[in-house]
Write a protein that holds these residues in place. Structure first.
Motif, PDB file in Angstrom:
ATOM      1  N   UNK A 170       3.103  -0.495  11.571  1.00  0.00           N
ATOM      2  CA  UNK A 170       2.362  -1.376  10.668  1.00  0.00           C
ATOM      3  C   UNK A 170       2.699  -1.063   9.219  1.00  0.00           C
ATOM      4  N   UNK A 171       2.844  -2.119   8.421  1.00  0.00           N
ATOM      5  CA  UNK A 171       2.985  -1.980   6.969  1.00  0.00           C
ATOM      6  C   UNK A 171       1.929  -2.849   6.309  1.00  0.00           C
ATOM      7  N   UNK A 172       1.156  -2.260   5.406  1.00  0.00           N
ATOM      8  CA  UNK A 172       0.221  -3.024   4.587  1.00  0.00           C
ATOM      9  C   UNK A 172       0.961  -3.477   3.335  1.00  0.00           C
ATOM     10  N   UNK A 173       0.962  -4.782   3.095  1.00  0.00           N
ATOM     11  CA  UNK A 173       1.735  -5.360   1.999  1.00  0.00           C
ATOM     12  C   UNK A 173       0.787  -5.858   0.910  1.00  0.00           C
ATOM     13  N   UNK A 174       0.916  -5.299  -0.282  1.00  0.00           N
ATOM     14  CA  UNK A 174       0.188  -5.784  -1.452  1.00  0.00           C
ATOM     15  C   UNK A 174       1.040  -6.884  -2.082  1.00  0.00           C
ATOM     16  N   UNK A 175       0.612  -8.123  -1.946  1.00  0.00           N
ATOM     17  CA  UNK A 175       1.430  -9.236  -2.408  1.00  0.00           C
ATOM     18  C   UNK A 175       1.040  -9.693  -3.810  1.00  0.00           C
ATOM     19  N   UNK A 176       1.936 -10.462  -4.421  1.00  0.00           N
ATOM     20  CA  UNK A 176       1.760 -11.060  -5.750  1.00  0.00           C
ATOM     21  C   UNK A 176       1.649 -10.002  -6.849  1.00  0.00           C
ATOM     22  N   UNK A 177       2.372  -8.909  -6.684  1.00  0.00           N
ATOM     23  CA  UNK A 177       2.334  -7.834  -7.673  1.00  0.00           C
ATOM     24  C   UNK A 177       3.178  -8.151  -8.906  1.00  0.00           C
ATOM     25  N   UNK A 178       3.782  -9.349  -8.958  1.00  0.00           N
ATOM     26  CA  UNK A 178       4.488  -9.756 -10.173  1.00  0.00           C
ATOM     27  C   UNK A 178       3.505 -10.209 -11.250  1.00  0.00           C
ATOM     28  N   UNK A 179       2.221 -10.391 -10.877  1.00  0.00           N
ATOM     29  CA  UNK A 179       1.204 -10.705 -11.877  1.00  0.00           C
ATOM     30  C   UNK A 179       0.899  -9.476 -12.727  1.00  0.00           C
ATOM     31  N   UNK A 180       0.470  -9.658 -13.971  1.00  0.00           N
ATOM     32  CA  UNK A 180       0.143  -8.514 -14.830  1.00  0.00           C
ATOM     33  C   UNK A 180      -0.909  -7.623 -14.170  1.00  0.00           C
ATOM     34  N   UNK A 181      -0.684  -6.323 -14.107  1.00  0.00           N
ATOM     35  CA  UNK A 181      -1.623  -5.420 -13.433  1.00  0.00           C
ATOM     36  C   UNK A 181      -3.057  -5.522 -13.949  1.00  0.00           C
ATOM     37  N   UNK A 182      -3.237  -5.822 -15.245  1.00  0.00           N
ATOM     38  CA  UNK A 182      -4.596  -5.905 -15.772  1.00  0.00           C
ATOM     39  C   UNK A 182      -5.336  -7.153 -15.286  1.00  0.00           C
ATOM     40  N   UNK A 183      -4.628  -8.042 -14.566  1.00  0.00           N
ATOM     41  CA  UNK A 183      -5.283  -9.229 -14.015  1.00  0.00           C
ATOM     42  C   UNK A 183      -5.592  -9.076 -12.524  1.00  0.00           C
ATOM     43  N   UNK A 184      -5.181  -7.962 -11.926  1.00  0.00           N
ATOM     44  CA  UNK A 184      -5.425  -7.750 -10.504  1.00  0.00           C
ATOM     45  C   UNK A 184      -6.912  -7.548 -10.240  1.00  0.00           C
ATOM     46  N   UNK A 185      -7.393  -8.116  -9.136  1.00  0.00           N
ATOM     47  CA  UNK A 185      -8.776  -7.890  -8.719  1.00  0.00           C
ATOM     48  C   UNK A 185      -8.905  -6.688  -7.793  1.00  0.00           C
ATOM     49  N   UNK A 186      -7.791  -6.208  -7.273  1.00  0.00           N
ATOM     50  CA  UNK A 186      -7.793  -5.110  -6.305  1.00  0.00           C
ATOM     51  C   UNK A 186      -7.036  -3.919  -6.883  1.00  0.00           C
ATOM     52  N   UNK A 187      -7.593  -2.746  -6.703  1.00  0.00           N
ATOM     53  CA  UNK A 187      -6.913  -1.510  -7.081  1.00  0.00           C
ATOM     54  C   UNK A 187      -5.958  -1.149  -5.951  1.00  0.00           C
ATOM     55  N   UNK A 188      -4.676  -1.493  -6.116  1.00  0.00           N
ATOM     56  CA  UNK A 188      -3.695  -1.254  -5.059  1.00  0.00           C
ATOM     57  C   UNK A 188      -3.567   0.229  -4.732  1.00  0.00           C
ATOM     58  N   UNK A 189      -3.763   1.084  -5.707  1.00  0.00           N
ATOM     59  CA  UNK A 189      -3.691   2.519  -5.450  1.00  0.00           C
ATOM     60  C   UNK A 189      -4.765   2.986  -4.484  1.00  0.00           C
ATOM     61  N   UNK A 190      -5.961   2.423  -4.608  1.00  0.00           N
ATOM     62  CA  UNK A 190      -7.046   2.773  -3.697  1.00  0.00           C
ATOM     63  C   UNK A 190      -6.727   2.328  -2.278  1.00  0.00           C
ATOM     64  N   UNK A 191      -6.170   1.132  -2.146  1.00  0.00           N
ATOM     65  CA  UNK A 191      -5.800   0.623  -0.823  1.00  0.00           C
ATOM     66  C   UNK A 191      -4.727   1.503  -0.193  1.00  0.00           C
ATOM     67  N   UNK A 192      -3.738   1.887  -0.977  1.00  0.00           N
ATOM     68  CA  UNK A 192      -2.682   2.758  -0.461  1.00  0.00           C
ATOM     69  C   UNK A 192      -3.243   4.117  -0.061  1.00  0.00           C
ATOM     70  N   UNK A 193      -4.255   4.583  -0.779  1.00  0.00           N
ATOM     71  CA  UNK A 193      -4.907   5.834  -0.407  1.00  0.00           C
ATOM     72  C   UNK A 193      -5.561   5.744   0.963  1.00  0.00           C
ATOM     73  N   UNK A 194      -6.143   4.584   1.272  1.00  0.00           N
ATOM     74  CA  UNK A 194      -6.744   4.385   2.590  1.00  0.00           C
ATOM     75  C   UNK A 194      -5.688   4.489   3.686  1.00  0.00           C
ATOM     76  N   UNK A 195      -4.506   3.956   3.424  1.00  0.00           N
ATOM     77  CA  UNK A 195      -3.458   3.967   4.435  1.00  0.00           C
ATOM     78  C   UNK A 195      -2.997   5.383   4.775  1.00  0.00           C
ATOM     79  N   UNK A 196      -3.106   6.312   3.842  1.00  0.00           N
ATOM     80  CA  UNK A 196      -2.675   7.680   4.120  1.00  0.00           C
ATOM     81  C   UNK A 196      -3.560   8.338   5.167  1.00  0.00           C
ATOM     82  N   UNK A 197      -4.731   7.777   5.422  1.00  0.00           N
ATOM     83  CA  UNK A 197      -5.640   8.342   6.406  1.00  0.00           C
ATOM     84  C   UNK A 197      -5.340   7.842   7.822  1.00  0.00           C
ATOM     85  N   UNK A 198      -4.395   6.931   7.973  1.00  0.00           N
ATOM     86  CA  UNK A 198      -4.101   6.323   9.265  1.00  0.00           C
ATOM     87  C   UNK A 198      -2.674   6.644   9.690  1.00  0.00           C
ATOM     88  N   UNK A 199      -2.512   7.095  10.928  1.00  0.00           N
ATOM     89  CA  UNK A 199      -1.173   7.356  11.451  1.00  0.00           C
ATOM     90  C   UNK A 199      -0.430   6.040  11.675  1.00  0.00           C
TER      91      UNK A 199
END
Length: 267
Positions: A197-226
């Motif tokens: 499985x790969x979790x894909x954060x899409x539309x990251x070409x938008x300016x980071x200050x306009x993101x509604x989701x903290x992609x770093x937090x989501x990626x941190x969650x993935x480190x807890x899963x094999x």
């Protein structure tokens, strides 16, 4: 079923599979919450600003040489090649409405235009192995996760029988917090099933200050899963989509035939 950890992947942990509550919200851009001490196997990593900047740069920076020409990344092949002896691989592109599933398929397979069908097939080569790759778009609400986190796929997609699934690309939109709904549930279930499985954060070409989701937090969650990795993609950098496919294909190619669990389909 015992899951395999690839030495070439970025987010596989060194400890055994962690028990984690999939109800934990990932949509808030605040700092990642930590499980109680009694349930904690691995501490959730702190996502520093420098790490986030590194991921943003990876998604936004164009490659000097297109990845499709490099043998260690997936590349598409002419359709005239004989497919009789080629291995068929089906990857589900899973996500909510408008997260970028069709754009992902178009970029990953070098299609001239978005496919009008939920299924797109192309011959690809990775590390000298030629396969027939099928990318199957599917809405995240069509997947049934049982109480004990078993996965059941719909019987049909787009009027066609659902083939055996070899891996999953789970997409969410960094511009839409709601696109993360059900994502923790499916990631936990896929990890339990040892499904690449790969979790894909899409539309990251938008300016980071306009993101509604903290992609770093989501990626941190993935480190807890094999068996779950995470990448960021940009519509302006098609190689970021190919990289996601390359990671899963590489893991599948290295697997022994028949290792993955066959999941039941539901109507």
């Amino acid at each position: 079923m015992e899951s395999r950890r690839s030495k070439k992947t970025r987010f596989y942990g060194d400890a055994s599979k962690t028990s984690r509550d999939p109800n934990q919200s990932l949509s808030s851009p605040s700092s990642a919450s930590r499980p109680p001490l009694k349930d904690r196997v691995k501490s959730a990593p702190s996502i520093a600003q420098s790490a986030k900047s590194k991921h943003e740069l990876r998604a936004r920076q164009p490659s000097v040489k297109p990845l499709v020409s490099e043998e260690n990344e997936v590349r598409t092949l002419p359709s005239a090649l004989d497919t009789n002896k080629m291995r068929e691989v089906t990857l589900v592109v899973l996500g909510a409405t408008q997260v970028g599933k069709s754009t992902f398929v178009q970029c990953a397979l070098d299609l001239k235009r978005s496919s009008t069908s939920p299924s797109a097939t192309k011959k690809v080569s990775l590390e000298g192995v030629v396969s027939v790759l099928r990318l199957l778009e599917m809405h995240i609400g069509d997947v049934v996760i049982s109480a004990d986190r078993n996965v059941m796929w719909p019987q049909t997609v787009g009027g066609q029988s659902t083939p055996q699934v070899d891996g999953v690309l789970v997409l969410y939109d960094v511009m839409n917090q709601g696109s993360l709904n059900r994502v923790p549930y499916v990631l936990s279930a896929f990890s339990k099933a040892a499904l690449p499985t790969v979790l894909v954060s899409s539309k990251c070409d938008n300016p980071p200050n306009s993101w509604e989701v903290d992609a770093g937090k989501v990626e941190g969650f993935c480190t807890q899963l094999d068996g779950v990795e995470s990448f960021q993609t940009s519509a302006t950098a098609p190689e970021t989509h190919k990289r996601c496919v390359s990671v899963i294909l590489r893991n599948i190619i290295a697997e022994s035939p028949g290792k993955h669990q066959v999941h039941k389909a539901v109507s």
